[in-house]
Design an enzyme around this catalytic site. Structure first.
Site, mmCIF file in Angstrom:
data_model
loop_
_atom_site.group_PDB
_atom_site.id
_atom_site.type_symbol
_atom_site.label_atom_id
_atom_site.label_comp_id
_atom_site.label_asym_id
_atom_site.label_seq_id
_atom_site.Cartn_x
_atom_site.Cartn_y
_atom_site.Cartn_z
ATOM 1 N N HIS A 1 -7.880 24.752 35.463
ATOM 2 C CA HIS A 1 -6.590 25.500 35.376
ATOM 3 C C HIS A 1 -6.022 26.134 33.927
ATOM 4 O O HIS A 1 -5.046 26.726 33.945
ATOM 5 C CB HIS A 1 -5.347 24.480 35.806
ATOM 6 N N LYS B 1 -2.894 16.401 42.389
ATOM 7 C CA LYS B 1 -4.191 16.674 42.114
ATOM 8 C C LYS B 1 -4.375 16.876 40.687
ATOM 9 O O LYS B 1 -3.398 16.916 40.104
ATOM 10 C CB LYS B 1 -4.552 17.988 42.881
ATOM 11 N N HIS C 1 -6.783 20.218 35.766
ATOM 12 C CA HIS C 1 -7.906 20.133 35.008
ATOM 13 C C HIS C 1 -8.409 21.423 34.396
ATOM 14 O O HIS C 1 -7.715 22.379 34.354
ATOM 15 C CB HIS C 1 -9.255 19.742 35.947
HETATM 16 N N1 ARG Z 1 -1.913 26.699 44.250
HETATM 17 C C1 ARG Z 1 -2.999 27.550 44.277
HETATM 18 C C2 ARG Z 1 -4.405 27.075 44.044
HETATM 19 O O1 ARG Z 1 -4.382 25.942 43.100
HETATM 20 C C3 ARG Z 1 -2.812 28.550 43.679
HETATM 21 C C4 ARG Z 1 -1.719 29.453 43.939
HETATM 22 C C5 ARG Z 1 -1.694 30.773 43.543
HETATM 23 N N2 ARG Z 1 -0.584 31.662 44.019
HETATM 24 C C6 ARG Z 1 -0.200 32.165 45.034
HETATM 25 N N3 ARG Z 1 0.825 32.836 45.221
HETATM 26 N N4 ARG Z 1 -0.957 31.958 45.990
HETATM 27 O O2 ARG Z 1 -5.414 27.238 44.398
#
Ligand code: ARG
Length: 568
Positions: free
Chosen positions: A132, A126, A129
């Site tokens: 982030h 993905k 962007h």
């Molecule tokens: N990958 C997730 C997102 O982009 C965020 C992860 C956050 N960390 C976790 N331990 N859940 O929404």
């Protein structure tokens, strides 16, 4: 001697029922140093002494008389105003800072304890962007701050590299992955993978069986099917390459990239443990943990086809981290929309009987939107983080070419300043505030900005280069008692409190505001008081102050994750 503590002592001697914390709370810092350096309003004592506050203030001043370290103590209506002895103050601040150097802002609250800071954690395949930017920069700065305060930190990127969406991607690739597509992915991975993903989602509407196929492929991935695993590894690798380009530009380093997939083989143990502890309930073939009695919605742990979910992986990850690092704190820098997820997850860990559930902290932040609405990857409403950095560097290059074309190391400086501007701006406000991304604002370098602080730092470097003398703390401190030098000193003295609140509240913006304030005070001083002068004593004193400002600005920029070029 600590001036504020002295005032505390005075307050507790006036009212012996008041403790140190209460006394600290009533001390005010007047907005203008003509009104003193500390002020104690006497309203608080009126009831106890049954007198008007102004009368109490007068009595207090008479009673305490002269106190070492203070130039004078006066009343102003109901206030008692304390004026510190400026020479004394200059000596105290500068001697301490000169001894501690880059450690001047640290109080070693960490005492070597281990803290995990998880940040950025984008989903692979993905776009990386503008949304982030928040977790990436806030998290990196928190990691720096905790390290500075004496913790042993581990920076973890919990990559979103697992889940049903990868079943979709594998299935899409198997249907449409012609050699041309392979080549396109190699060349420009993320947009191409995104196209596959979007097409798959669109076609599900006319081909409902695609849903089933995607589930099948994710299940195969979880079961270790070689083909599925190979494709997934490839998606992961090309994505990581893209993310790493941005991390390199920011100068961000991780200790671990153990993302969601890392926990895939630890899932059966989590399920067994939840089962053994009687926490799992069946719900139409799926397994859930009921959380309604705690004011939360139930959490889905395992789907009816046996595949696991985001929250299951987070439970496994937290357990793994506790076992591996025995953390004192486990910090997750993740947006506010995931609050429910983290509340559910923490409650489950608590119900499993782990008291460290409450050492896990969700440090959240508000969302970024675009002018005209939310970011929407699938609709193409997205601003790539890398483009933001590239444009900031381009703009800085133009400015340098315009104002200082012969600057040595021009390209590197443009990078440091352009990226520094982006970092500074992201960390300028309270993290919980939502904001709308704007190119104009991001690329405006006037006023309270990163380049302004960097420029001030470069100015101090240039003064120190030009001075040509050995700087030490054997100076005549009374030279630094004029108003603008004193204001710089007062700012310097506040550095420890700024790092401490930033630490306590997980809020880098206290440091951002602090360093821009220090830069402003230093520039006023520079304007009012020539530094490289013939009088050696004056020169030496002002240079010592300059050197400490130089060190503190550099430390502050380091904590934010900004570079500090010595020439600009
Ligand atoms: N990958 C997730 C997102 O982009 C965020 C992860 C956050 N960390 C976790 N331990 N859940 O929404």
């Amino acid at each position: 001697m600590d001036f504020k503590n002295k005032v505390v002592e005075i307050i507790t001697s006036i009212d012996n029922e008041m403790n140190v914390d209460e006394a600290l709370q009533i001390i005010e810092i007047p907005p203008n140093s003509d009104m003193g350096d500390y002020a104690v309003p006497c309203f608080k004592f009126a009831k106890k002494f049954r007198k008007a506050p102004a009368a109490i203030a007068t009595e207090v001043v008479e009673k305490i008389g002269n106190i070492e370290g203070f130039e004078k103590i006066e009343t102003a209506g109901p206030y008692v105003n304390f004026f510190v002895d400026k020479t004394h103050f200059a000596e105290k601040v500068l001697k301490e800072a000169f001894t501690e150097k880059y450690g001047y802002g640290s109080t070693n609250v960490g005492q070597g304890r281990t803290v995990i800071v998880e940040f950025s954690s984008p989903n692979i395949a993905k776009p990386f962007h503008i949304g982030h930017i928040r977790s990436t920069l806030i998290g990196n700065s928190i990691n720096n701050i905790y390290k500075y305060m004496g913790y042993k930190t581990f920076a973890i990127n919990h990559l979103g590299d697992y889940g049903t969406q990868f079943g979709m991607l594998i299935s899409a690739y198997k249907k449409w992955g012609t050699p041309e597509i392979v080549e396109a992915i190699e060349k420009d991975p993320i947009p191409e993978l995104l196209k596959l993903y979007v097409r798959y989602n669109q076609e599900i509407e006319s081909h409902p069986e695609y849903q089933e196929e995607a589930r099948y492929w994710f299940k195969e991935l979880e079961n270790g099917n070689e083909e599925a695993h190979e494709l997934w590894s490839w998606f992961r690798e090309v994505s990581l390459k893209e993310f790493n380009r941005v991390y390199d530009m920011f100068g961000i380093k991780y200790d671990s990239f153990a993302g969601e997939s890392f926990y895939s083989d630890k899932m059966p143990l989590v399920i067994d443990e939840l089962e053994d502890k009687g926490l799992l309930k069946d719900s139409e073939g799926a397994r859930i943990v009921e959380l309604q009695e705690y004011g939360l919605t139930d959490a889905l742990i395992q789907k009816s086809d046996g595949s696991t979910l985001y929250v299951t992986r987070d439970i496994a990850a937290a357990k793994y981290r506790k076992e591996t690092y025995d953390f004192y704190k486990n910090i997750y820098v993740v947006g506010a929309p995931q609050k429910l997820h983290f509340d559910q997850w923490r409650k489950i860990i608590d119900l499993m009987g782990y008291d460290w559930a409450y050492d896990c902290v969700h440090v959240m932040f508000g969302t970024v939107s675009l002018e005209g609405g939310a970011l929407a990857t699938r609709k193409g409403r997205v601003v790539f983080l890398e483009d933001v950095l590239k444009k900031a560097i381009e703009k800085t290059t133009e400015i340098i070419n315009d104002r200082n074309p012969n600057l040595e190391n021009k390209e590197e400086v443009a990078k440091q300043v352009g990226i520094g501007a982006v970092i500074f701006q992201e960390l300028f406000n309270n993290r919980i505030k939502d904001y709308v991304f704007s190119w104009d604002k991001t690329l405006s370098f006037e006023g309270e900005t990163g380049p302004y602080v960097q420029y001030t730092y470069a100015r101090t470097c240039s003064l120190l280069r030009k001075s040509n003398i050995e700087i030490d703390d054997n100076i005549d401190f009374s030279i630094l008692t004029d108003k603008s030098a004193f204001n710089v000193l007062k700012k310097l003295e506040g550095f420890k409190s700024a790092t401490l609140v930033a630490h306590d509240k997980y809020e880098p913006f206290y440091i951002t505001r602090y360093i821009v304030g220090l830069a402003q005070e230093f520039n006023r001083f520079y304007h009012d008081c020539p530094i490289i002068v013939d009088d050696e004593k004056v020169k030496k004193a002002r240079l010592l102050l300059t050197q400490i400002v130089n060190i503190v600005l550099k430390t502050g920029m380091d904590l934010l994750g900004m570079k500090a070029p010595e020439k600009m």
